[in-house]
Design an enzyme around this catalytic site. Structure first.
Site: not given
Length: 377
Positions: A72, A190, A224
């Site tokens: 993502h 992330d 996400e």
């Protein structure tokens, strides 16, 4: 199948470009254009959903049953919850992260008509000279921080006058840095580090002219962090999907800090028995440093795909992140190991030939108590 060299210079360049491209959930158009540009430069075909999730395709000898690798491009962020009488901004978080890691962050507020404003997220009691020990005893919560805007704003009316409104997106500066020892410190690793590894793996396959056994879709989702993820980007031909995301370096976890971690289960349940062990087998065969782990407070794109009703084999592979959803750190060795594993996985046959059909007879259905090699075909 052969081990491919990973262009680590490319991986780092792409990673730092993405880290410096703000993309909190709901404001991902710019990074979608960037990823599309990288796919175009490699000659990889792709298409977009209405909101901008990307489905690219590396063609194989057979088109079905195909596989998907998914990451993502959206990140954590914030949104303006209120305009305060003191000329500062109340925030609500985008995604799930602690206000503890928001305090002190430099940020950008995105107003209407392409207006942007800079600011700093501050605790309500920010000066020891004014509040003494109260700066240490105030609660940690989103109700106890505010944005100090770098404009002449001292009232709610001042904020409205410059063009700041409730609902404006707020991006948090990534502040990426790589050390001589290979550690990468940044917010939003992330999952931008995972996406960079995916693109580097695709580049290795393309540069070496590798013939893949089946089509491999590279999927890049845009929501996400708010739990939507892969719910609407798959199609019926996908039989197996590997999600790429961060692994947690923390006490009680077994994540590999300098390799790949294969997740056996997260908070939504165990991942596919056969597919996870195939990935572990690739790590063993090709000498990729790896570990297994179980995550209690974690979900990924795989969860949203399964919850949407997709009958697919799903797995989760992780690069290392210390301080996830906060002050994040990974290592270049972990990202290189991830790209190498993905480039190998793309070259494998589907886990089971029977998976070309959505539904079929019992005769060729695998048995988990058998040796994996006996059921691989």
């Amino acid at each position: 199948m052969r081990r491919l060299e990973v262009d680590t210079d490319y991986l780092l360049r792409v990673l730092f470009m993405m880290l410096n491209t703000p993309s909190p959930t709901g404001m991902t158009d710019t990074i979608v254009h960037y990823v599309c540009g990288e796919l175009e430069s490699m000659g990889i075909d792709y298409e977009l959903t209405r909101r901008g999730a990307i489905r690219a395709n590396l063609p194989g000898v057979r088109y079905s049953p195909d596989r998907a690798i998914i990451g993502h491009v959206d990140t954590l962020g914030a949104i303006v919850k209120g305009l305060k009488d003191n000329g500062r901004l109340e925030l609500a978080m985008i995604g799930h992260w602690s206000a503890r890691f928001a305090e002190g962050a430099r940020c950008t507020i995105y107003g209407d008509d392409h207006k942007t404003f800079r600011g700093t997220i501050m605790p309500l009691k920010a000066s020891g000279h004014a509040f003494n020990e109260e700066i240490d005893t105030q609660p940690t919560s989103w109700q106890n921080v505010e944005v100090r805007v770098d404009e002449f704003c001292h009232t709610k009316a001042d904020l409205q006058h410059v063009g700041i409104n409730i609902g404006d997106h707020v991006s948090i500066d990534a502040q990426p840095e790589i050390t001589d020892t290979g550690f990468i410190n940044s917010r939003h690793l992330d999952d931008k580090a995972g996406v960079a590894a995916m693109l580097a793996a695709a580049k290795a396959v393309q540069d070496n002219g590798v013939e893949l056994p089946v089509d491999c879709h590279l999927l890049f989702t845009i929501s996400e962090e708010v739990g939507v993820g892969a719910s609407s980007i798959l199609h019926g031909d996908v039989a197996e999907m590997v999600s790429v995301d961060n692994g947690t370096i923390a006490p009680g976890q077994n994540t590999s800090e300098y390799g790949v971690t294969v997740a056996m289960q997260d908070m939504t349940g165990p991942f596919d028995w056969h597919l996870t062990r195939r990935l572990i087998g690739l790590c063993r065969e090709f000498g990729i440093e790896h570990e297994r782990d179980v995550f209690r407070y974690y979900r990924s794109d795989a969860a949203s795909a399964l919850e949407a009703g997709n009958d697919i084999r799903a797995a989760l592979v992780c690069f290392a992140v210390d301080g996830s959803h906060g002050w994040e750190r990974t290592h270049m060795k972990s990202l290189e190991a991830m790209a190498r594993l993905l480039s190998l996985y793309m070259q494998t046959d589907p886990a089971f030939k029977r998976d070309r059909r959505a539904i079929g007879p019992k005769a060729d259905f695998p048995r988990q108590q058998m040796q994996y090699e006996d059921g691989a075909e």
